[in-house]
Design a protein around this motif. Sequence first.
Motif, PDB file in Angstrom:
ATOM      1  N   ILE A 251      -5.865   2.329  -7.314  1.00  0.00           N
ATOM      2  CA  ILE A 251      -4.752   1.806  -8.115  1.00  0.00           C
ATOM      3  C   ILE A 251      -4.691   0.282  -8.020  1.00  0.00           C
ATOM      4  O   ILE A 251      -4.553  -0.420  -9.038  1.00  0.00           O
ATOM      5  CB  ILE A 251      -3.413   2.437  -7.663  1.00  0.00           C
ATOM      6  N   VAL A 252      -4.796  -0.238  -6.804  1.00  0.00           N
ATOM      7  CA  VAL A 252      -4.745  -1.688  -6.627  1.00  0.00           C
ATOM      8  C   VAL A 252      -5.923  -2.346  -7.334  1.00  0.00           C
ATOM      9  O   VAL A 252      -5.756  -3.378  -8.006  1.00  0.00           O
ATOM     10  CB  VAL A 252      -4.724  -2.057  -5.127  1.00  0.00           C
ATOM     11  N   CYS A 253      -7.106  -1.760  -7.220  1.00  0.00           N
ATOM     12  CA  CYS A 253      -8.282  -2.307  -7.916  1.00  0.00           C
ATOM     13  C   CYS A 253      -8.039  -2.367  -9.418  1.00  0.00           C
ATOM     14  O   CYS A 253      -8.349  -3.377 -10.073  1.00  0.00           O
ATOM     15  CB  CYS A 253      -9.514  -1.432  -7.639  1.00  0.00           C
ATOM     16  N   GLN A 264      -8.338  -2.805  -0.129  1.00  0.00           N
ATOM     17  CA  GLN A 264      -8.139  -2.196   1.182  1.00  0.00           C
ATOM     18  C   GLN A 264      -7.475  -3.186   2.142  1.00  0.00           C
ATOM     19  O   GLN A 264      -6.530  -2.834   2.862  1.00  0.00           O
ATOM     20  CB  GLN A 264      -9.483  -1.740   1.756  1.00  0.00           C
ATOM     21  N   ALA A 265      -7.930  -4.412   2.142  1.00  0.00           N
ATOM     22  CA  ALA A 265      -7.374  -5.422   3.044  1.00  0.00           C
ATOM     23  C   ALA A 265      -5.902  -5.689   2.740  1.00  0.00           C
ATOM     24  O   ALA A 265      -5.068  -5.763   3.654  1.00  0.00           O
ATOM     25  CB  ALA A 265      -8.176  -6.715   2.933  1.00  0.00           C
ATOM     26  N   ALA A 266      -5.588  -5.814   1.463  1.00  0.00           N
ATOM     27  CA  ALA A 266      -4.200  -6.075   1.083  1.00  0.00           C
ATOM     28  C   ALA A 266      -3.303  -4.890   1.427  1.00  0.00           C
ATOM     29  O   ALA A 266      -2.164  -5.061   1.876  1.00  0.00           O
ATOM     30  CB  ALA A 266      -4.126  -6.387  -0.409  1.00  0.00           C
ATOM     31  N   LEU A 267      -3.812  -3.706   1.223  1.00  0.00           N
ATOM     32  CA  LEU A 267      -3.033  -2.508   1.546  1.00  0.00           C
ATOM     33  C   LEU A 267      -2.778  -2.399   3.039  1.00  0.00           C
ATOM     34  O   LEU A 267      -1.665  -2.062   3.471  1.00  0.00           O
ATOM     35  CB  LEU A 267      -3.759  -1.256   1.035  1.00  0.00           C
ATOM     36  N   GLU A 268      -3.785  -2.685   3.827  1.00  0.00           N
ATOM     37  CA  GLU A 268      -3.604  -2.618   5.275  1.00  0.00           C
ATOM     38  C   GLU A 268      -2.590  -3.651   5.749  1.00  0.00           C
ATOM     39  O   GLU A 268      -1.755  -3.373   6.615  1.00  0.00           O
ATOM     40  CB  GLU A 268      -4.948  -2.805   5.977  1.00  0.00           C
ATOM     41  N   GLN A 269      -2.630  -4.838   5.175  1.00  0.00           N
ATOM     42  CA  GLN A 269      -1.677  -5.881   5.560  1.00  0.00           C
ATOM     43  C   GLN A 269      -0.250  -5.523   5.142  1.00  0.00           C
ATOM     44  O   GLN A 269       0.708  -5.917   5.812  1.00  0.00           O
ATOM     45  CB  GLN A 269      -2.079  -7.207   4.925  1.00  0.00           C
ATOM     46  N   SER A 270      -0.124  -4.806   4.052  1.00  0.00           N
ATOM     47  CA  SER A 270       1.203  -4.487   3.523  1.00  0.00           C
ATOM     48  C   SER A 270       1.726  -3.143   4.006  1.00  0.00           C
ATOM     49  O   SER A 270       2.806  -2.705   3.572  1.00  0.00           O
ATOM     50  CB  SER A 270       1.161  -4.475   1.993  1.00  0.00           C
ATOM     51  N   GLY A 271       0.994  -2.478   4.891  1.00  0.00           N
ATOM     52  CA  GLY A 271       1.422  -1.154   5.320  1.00  0.00           C
ATOM     53  C   GLY A 271       1.244  -0.130   4.228  1.00  0.00           C
ATOM     54  O   GLY A 271       2.011   0.829   4.121  1.00  0.00           O
ATOM     55  N   MET A 280      -0.192  -9.391  -3.551  1.00  0.00           N
ATOM     56  CA  MET A 280      -0.936 -10.170  -2.554  1.00  0.00           C
ATOM     57  C   MET A 280      -2.339 -10.496  -3.055  1.00  0.00           C
ATOM     58  O   MET A 280      -2.830 -11.623  -2.871  1.00  0.00           O
ATOM     59  CB  MET A 280      -0.997  -9.388  -1.236  1.00  0.00           C
ATOM     60  N   VAL A 281      -2.982  -9.540  -3.707  1.00  0.00           N
ATOM     61  CA  VAL A 281      -4.300  -9.815  -4.286  1.00  0.00           C
ATOM     62  C   VAL A 281      -4.189 -10.899  -5.342  1.00  0.00           C
ATOM     63  O   VAL A 281      -5.087 -11.745  -5.491  1.00  0.00           O
ATOM     64  CB  VAL A 281      -4.906  -8.527  -4.894  1.00  0.00           C
ATOM     65  N   ARG A 282      -3.051 -10.939  -6.028  1.00  0.00           N
ATOM     66  CA  ARG A 282      -2.812 -11.962  -7.059  1.00  0.00           C
ATOM     67  C   ARG A 282      -2.372 -13.300  -6.458  1.00  0.00           C
ATOM     68  O   ARG A 282      -2.063 -14.230  -7.193  1.00  0.00           O
ATOM     69  CB  ARG A 282      -1.756 -11.456  -8.040  1.00  0.00           C
ATOM     70  N   GLY A 283      -2.313 -13.405  -5.123  1.00  0.00           N
ATOM     71  CA  GLY A 283      -2.070 -14.698  -4.507  1.00  0.00           C
ATOM     72  C   GLY A 283      -0.773 -14.873  -3.748  1.00  0.00           C
ATOM     73  O   GLY A 283      -0.541 -15.926  -3.144  1.00  0.00           O
ATOM     74  N   GLN A 284       0.098 -13.851  -3.749  1.00  0.00           N
ATOM     75  CA  GLN A 284       1.364 -13.974  -3.030  1.00  0.00           C
ATOM     76  C   GLN A 284       1.191 -13.602  -1.560  1.00  0.00           C
ATOM     77  O   GLN A 284       0.330 -12.806  -1.200  1.00  0.00           O
ATOM     78  CB  GLN A 284       2.419 -13.051  -3.662  1.00  0.00           C
ATOM     79  N   THR A 285       2.041 -14.154  -0.716  1.00  0.00           N
ATOM     80  CA  THR A 285       2.101 -13.703   0.671  1.00  0.00           C
ATOM     81  C   THR A 285       2.873 -12.383   0.708  1.00  0.00           C
ATOM     82  O   THR A 285       3.586 -12.035  -0.253  1.00  0.00           O
ATOM     83  CB  THR A 285       2.821 -14.722   1.562  1.00  0.00           C
TER      84      THR A 285
END
Length: 308
Positions: A251-253, A264-271, A280-285
């Motif tokens: 979905i994120v892809c 995967q990295a963004a999902l892991e960081q965001s729980g 986050m992939v689009r540039g937000q913290t």
Amino acid sequence: MTMVFNYGREIREMASGTEVFDMRFAGLDQWSDADFLTALWEGQIRAVAAVGPMIEPLAHAAADIADRLLGGGRLVYAGAGTSGTVAWQDAKELGGTFGWPEDKTIVLLAGGVDSAPGVFNSAEDDRDAAQNEISRHNIGPKDAVIAVAASGSTPFTLSAVQAANNAGALTIGICNNADGALLTHAHHGIFLDSAPEVVAGSTRMGAGTAQKAALNMLSTLVMNKLGRLFDNLMVGMRAENIKLQGRAVRIVCHIAGCDGDGAQAALEQSGFDIRCAVLMVRGQTLRKAKEILASVNGNLRAALEYKG
């Protein structure tokens, strides 16, 4: 003989649509297995088809429900027996599928959600229990109550609707009987013309199927109005197992236009919060992603268009 016939006729006249003895199925117990199953299959087809004429009423109900929930209200389901179980099943799926908070979902089931088999039959007549549940949960003007009863006259369910109305809540009544009081007692009456049942009175079959389809459609549209979908993707989904985590990556892809590793990295960081991960992939913290989503009631499409 005359007295028995008159009494029988009176019973037939008083019976609701879901209780009618449909003589097309006379001798059903002696039919071939194939004919028996065909009759049941055709009954299921009729049940789903019964939802079609209710598209517009369901849309109006969904819009009003969404308005209440956007205002901080809760989604309440009420019912007894099979109808209550079908309602409970719909309520149970909202958290995992759409990320709808459990503390914003209430199920008022005659006899309680943990009742043993057989308790339902007597509990459905308990009007006081329904009123007490509405009071105990402090149901009020912000809340929306979906009440389901095949006959439309179940005492527990009708009492819940009446008490909810008195408390200022929005009420939706779903039933399978054209004369069901639920249709006129609720603010939105949804009549599912699935009767009569192949097995007379067995509302777990046609009526239950029609109710399940209608509730699927109603709650899904409500969740869409609350921003829990993007395209046809479940962006509010809770990725709590391997299968769902794989789906979350895809979905994120798809939405963010990234590769699997980035997702995967963004999902892991965001729980494994899909909406946060997309931002986050689009540039937000992560912190900013949460702030943006909070400002638009969790609507990812609105968050992606955010200019603040």
